[in-house]
Write a protein that holds these residues in place. Structure first.
Motif, PDB file in Angstrom:
ATOM      1  N   LEU A 592       0.814  -1.215   0.000  1.00 42.71           N
ATOM      2  CA  LEU A 592       0.000   0.000   0.000  1.00 42.71           C
ATOM      3  C   LEU A 592       0.849   1.267   0.000  1.00 42.71           C
ATOM      4  N   THR A 593       2.102   1.158   0.484  1.00 42.58           N
ATOM      5  CA  THR A 593       2.928   2.361   0.694  1.00 42.58           C
ATOM      6  C   THR A 593       4.227   2.335  -0.102  1.00 42.58           C
ATOM      7  N   HIS A 594       4.314   1.498  -1.151  1.00 42.54           N
ATOM      8  CA  HIS A 594       5.524   1.379  -1.979  1.00 42.54           C
ATOM      9  C   HIS A 594       6.731   0.979  -1.112  1.00 42.54           C
ATOM     10  N   GLY A 595       6.466   0.233  -0.044  1.00 49.24           N
ATOM     11  CA  GLY A 595       7.545  -0.205   0.835  1.00 49.24           C
ATOM     12  C   GLY A 595       8.043   0.864   1.773  1.00 49.24           C
ATOM     13  N   GLU A 596       7.375   2.023   1.840  1.00 50.33           N
ATOM     14  CA  GLU A 596       7.870   3.139   2.643  1.00 50.33           C
ATOM     15  C   GLU A 596       7.119   3.299   3.967  1.00 50.33           C
ATOM     16  N   GLY A 597       6.090   2.508   4.206  1.00 51.81           N
ATOM     17  CA  GLY A 597       5.336   2.636   5.458  1.00 51.81           C
ATOM     18  C   GLY A 597       6.106   2.076   6.638  1.00 51.81           C
ATOM     19  N   ILE A 598       6.107   2.793   7.752  1.00 51.01           N
ATOM     20  CA  ILE A 598       6.774   2.340   8.983  1.00 51.01           C
ATOM     21  C   ILE A 598       5.716   2.255  10.081  1.00 51.01           C
ATOM     22  N   LEU A 599       5.502   1.054  10.597  1.00 52.99           N
ATOM     23  CA  LEU A 599       4.471   0.821  11.601  1.00 52.99           C
ATOM     24  C   LEU A 599       5.119   0.460  12.934  1.00 52.99           C
ATOM     25  N   LEU A 600       4.782   1.193  13.984  1.00 50.57           N
ATOM     26  CA  LEU A 600       5.224   0.896  15.345  1.00 50.57           C
ATOM     27  C   LEU A 600       3.993   0.542  16.156  1.00 50.57           C
ATOM     28  N   THR A 601       3.951  -0.677  16.701  1.00 52.03           N
ATOM     29  CA  THR A 601       2.826  -1.065  17.551  1.00 52.03           C
ATOM     30  C   THR A 601       3.348  -1.499  18.909  1.00 52.03           C
ATOM     31  N   THR A 602       2.683  -1.072  19.944  1.00 47.24           N
ATOM     32  CA  THR A 602       2.998  -1.501  21.307  1.00 47.24           C
ATOM     33  C   THR A 602       1.687  -1.825  22.012  1.00 47.24           C
ATOM     34  N   PHE A 603       1.733  -2.829  22.880  1.00 40.44           N
ATOM     35  CA  PHE A 603       0.518  -3.202  23.595  1.00 40.44           C
ATOM     36  C   PHE A 603      -0.005  -2.002  24.381  1.00 40.44           C
ATOM     37  N   ASP A 604      -1.300  -1.766  24.297  1.00 46.81           N
ATOM     38  CA  ASP A 604      -1.904  -0.621  24.986  1.00 46.81           C
ATOM     39  C   ASP A 604      -2.768  -1.067  26.162  1.00 46.81           C
ATOM     40  N   ALA A 605      -3.756  -1.910  25.890  1.00 42.75           N
ATOM     41  CA  ALA A 605      -4.686  -2.297  26.957  1.00 42.75           C
ATOM     42  C   ALA A 605      -5.554  -3.449  26.491  1.00 42.75           C
ATOM     43  N   PHE A 606      -6.278  -4.027  27.442  1.00 47.49           N
ATOM     44  CA  PHE A 606      -7.340  -4.980  27.111  1.00 47.49           C
ATOM     45  C   PHE A 606      -8.667  -4.233  27.174  1.00 47.49           C
ATOM     46  N   ARG A 607      -9.504  -4.440  26.168  1.00 45.90           N
ATOM     47  CA  ARG A 607     -10.789  -3.744  26.112  1.00 45.90           C
ATOM     48  C   ARG A 607     -11.910  -4.750  25.910  1.00 45.90           C
ATOM     49  N   PRO A 608     -13.100  -4.460  26.444  1.00 44.41           N
ATOM     50  CA  PRO A 608     -14.213  -5.417  26.371  1.00 44.41           C
ATOM     51  C   PRO A 608     -14.534  -5.833  24.943  1.00 44.41           C
ATOM     52  N   VAL A 609     -14.804  -7.121  24.794  1.00 43.03           N
ATOM     53  CA  VAL A 609     -15.206  -7.662  23.498  1.00 43.03           C
ATOM     54  C   VAL A 609     -16.679  -7.339  23.267  1.00 43.03           C
ATOM     55  N   SER A 610     -17.005  -6.869  22.072  1.00 45.66           N
ATOM     56  CA  SER A 610     -18.413  -6.636  21.745  1.00 45.66           C
ATOM     57  C   SER A 610     -19.005  -7.923  21.161  1.00 45.66           C
ATOM     58  N   GLY A 611     -20.257  -8.152  21.443  1.00 45.71           N
ATOM     59  CA  GLY A 611     -20.908  -9.357  20.925  1.00 45.71           C
ATOM     60  C   GLY A 611     -20.668 -10.556  21.822  1.00 45.71           C
TER      61      GLY A 611
END
Length: 636
Positions: A592-611
């Motif tokens: 999607l980004t021509h190989g230029e996308g940089i994604l940083l993810t870190t655990f944030d929290a647990f949140r209630p499941v809907s459904g």
């Protein structure tokens, strides 16, 4: 000290250079050739990545360095966490070409939070595309505004690249130090400072994480390595452990030797540890006595047997059959734990040959000794916890090479948790219908603050029950809450022990271990729980022409964008995304980004499941159903 980096930045190559400079090895190994000292696993040599932390000790002049080479891939962040717990200082390696990457930012953030003095080494200055001014700007923007370059680079990006260190007394360093110390500023303006003043102030500011010296070089050619060695000797604080104090040591690694025996690596923080000395070993909710049969200290690239080791040393211990990562030897000291989030993904592991199932479970249990966060569970299927997909390959390779087992994996799924939503209580007395054991117990369960884990409290007199029975009750409570009403671990839960009873000499600890799950789960059922899913915080840099398709894929992944910044040619998003959707989105991002996308993810929290809340298969026989539970106990 530790050497840390994003994968492929060159930290193992830098380790080789340090060992060569110290005279430990005669030739510098190459990661690509699989000839490095610290990457000893066959998979490490084949993949060219570090998977298990490796310890090597050497001398730099009058300084003894115990160096821990840590993994760079984010899937092995638990290995990094265990190494961080025993560090005095660190070198964070950054590639001059790839620059500040996702893992680099996570590591720097953690080093700062743990107050670990850190030098930065910018590697690969001889590679095409290497940067200097632009990279320093990225370091200031993305890592730390207190980075101070200690030199400049000539012929950057060519094989002739050279590093030229600035004189210690120079304007750039003086201004950086003066910004953070008013008395130094006054002397700087009066022009009365000597090189000794600069040296003393830089050491203090590095020690207190006010500045981070930045060195440039090439671990492959050795350029800049002598300067970073001087930086290690000059600016990183030396250990101040005291041999005369009571023994205090922490285990950060457990592996198995050729004969299958456990070998524990531990840092001695204080006192002395003697071979065949009976010592106290402490872990959460339990302690016991043990006796190491042998002690080896790390020195000059190898290990040497000794009768005793003192504070400041890293040792390899044998003979501790029950030892686990995180155990403390001697005096227990409160230490920060879990600098990174626990794994939030899970996969089922299946033997290719069905008859190997029991052998597989035992093998995975042994691997879990080396990495406790694998968390092996067994019911109809055998499951393990993961940080990411690369761990599957590592587990498969280890099972094949060390145990002769071929395995396959199911699709990775997110690990949920349960939180209590009300207050519930239950108790059973001896002689009650359905109580088959010579014990009585009662619990009250209620919600605890988010992030507090399990808050276990005694609301009975401690002396009213033998200590061994109290230990059995608490250990069983912790074990039982690994599977709540829907089969997920129960977190942020307060459990109060409100009733105990026993009959001497008939009652044994096993009576409490069998009764506790029935009563505790009854109290939990009355309180009720809500299933929650793991959610990660994300930061995403991408070209501005990719904004529209990326936003569409984020929406498909259930992500919420909370902050958007669009500049000239670039855009940045920040928000939250379900952990179970991260891998799919990551695989789509390059296209999607021509190989230029940089994604940083870190655990944030647990949140209630809907459904409808998802359930997890049970391994405890289901204490919510007494007949089923008793059948499970009989089969066990």
């Amino acid at each position: 000290m530790g050497i840390l980096a994003h994968v492929d930045a060159g930290k193992t190559s830098l380790t080789e250079r340090l060992l060569y400079a110290a005279g430990v090895i005669d030739a510098v190994g190459r990661v690509d050739d699989g000839s490095t000292t610290t990457d000893s696993m066959e998979l490490e040599r084949r993949r060219g990545i570090t998977i298990r932390s490796a310890v090597v000790s050497f001398e730099l002049g009058d300084l003894t360095v115990n160096l821990i080479d840590t993994p760079g891939h984010s899937d092995f962040i638990a290995e990094v966490e265990r190494a961080l717990s025993v560090l005095d200082g660190a070198v964070l390696v950054i590639s001059a070409v790839e620059g500040v990457q996702v893992q680099t930012r996570l590591l720097m953030r953690t080093l700062t939070r743990l107050r670990i003095p850190t030098l930065l080494f910018v590697n690969k200055i001889d590679r095409m595309g290497a940067r200097y001014d632009e990279l320093l700007a990225d370091i200031a923007r993305l890592l730390t505004p207190s980075a101070v370059p200690m030199g400049a680079v000539r012929d950057l990006g060519t094989r002739a690249a050279q590093y030229e260190e600035f004189p210690l007394v120079h304007k750039g360093l003086g201004e950086a130090l003066a910004e953070r110390n008013d008395s130094f500023l006054a002397s700087y303006l009066d022009d009365t400072l000597t090189s000794a003043d600069y040296r003393r102030e830089l050491f203090e500011q590095v020690r207190h994480l006010q500045v981070h010296p930045v060195y440039f070089g090439s671990a492959m050619t050795g350029v800049g390595v002598p300067e970073v060695i001087d930086g290690i000797r000059e600016w990183l604080p030396r250990a101040t452990d005291l041999p005369g104090d009571p023994l205090q040591a922490a285990v950060f690694k457990v592996e198995r030797g050729p004969a299958g025996e456990k070998i524990a690596s531990a840092r001695i923080f204080a006192g002395e540890l003697h071979a065949r000395q009976v010592v106290d070993v402490h872990r959460v909710a339990a302690s016991y006595e043990a006796k190491p049969t042998s002690i080896r200290v790390f020195e000059r690239g190898a290990t040497t047997p000794v009768d005793a080791a003192e504070a400041g040393r890293i040792v390899a211990l044998r003979g501790l059959k029950e030892i686990q990562i995180g155990d403390q030897i001697g005096t227990a000291v409160a230490r920060d734990g879990h600098f990174f989030a626990p794994p939030t993904l899970e996969t089922m592991v299946r033997p290719v040959h069905g008859a190997d199932r029991t052998k597989l479970f035992l093998a995975l249990q042994q691997l879990a000794e080396q990495d406790p966060l694998i968390q092996v569970r067994k019911n109809e299927e055998i499951s393990v916890s993961l940080y990411g997909e690369v761990q599957k390959e590592v587990i498969a390779a280890l099972l094949d090479s060390e145990y002769g087992l071929a395995v396959s994996f199911s699709e990775t799924t997110p690990i949920h948790v349960e939180r209590p939503i009300g207050i519930g209580s239950a108790q059973r007395e001896m002689g009650d219908p359905g109580n088959l054991w010579a014990a009585a117990v009662g619990f009250q369960v209620s919600p605890a603050p988010v992030g507090s884990g399990l808050d276990y409290r005694l609301e009975v007199e401690l002396g009213g029950l033998p200590r061994a029975f109290h230990t059995a009750i608490e250990e069983t409570v912790r074990q039982t809450l690994l599977q709540g009403l829907f089969g997920w671990e129960v977190v942020d839960c307060r459990v109060e022990l409100i009733r105990t009873g026993y009959s001497s000499p008939v009652t044994v600890a096993a009576d409490f271990r069998r009764l506790v799950p029935l009563v505790l789960m009854q109290a939990l059922q009355e309180a009720g729980t809500r299933v929650q899913e793991p959610v990660n915080h994300f930061e995403l840099d991408l070209p501005s022409d990719a904004v529209s398709p990326v936003l569409g894929k984020l929406a498909e992944a259930g992500a919420t964008v909370q902050d958007t910044t669009v500049g000239q040619g670039t855009a940045r998003f920040a928000g939250s995304i379900p952990a179970g959707r991260v891998h799919t989105f990551e695989t789509q991002l390059p296209g999607l980004t021509h190989g230029e996308g940089i994604l940083l993810t870190t655990f944030d929290a647990f949140r209630p499941v809907s459904g409808v809340p998802p359930t997890h298969p049970r391994t405890d026989g289901n204490p919510l159903n007494q007949k089923q539970y008793l059948l499970h106990l009989n089969q066990a």
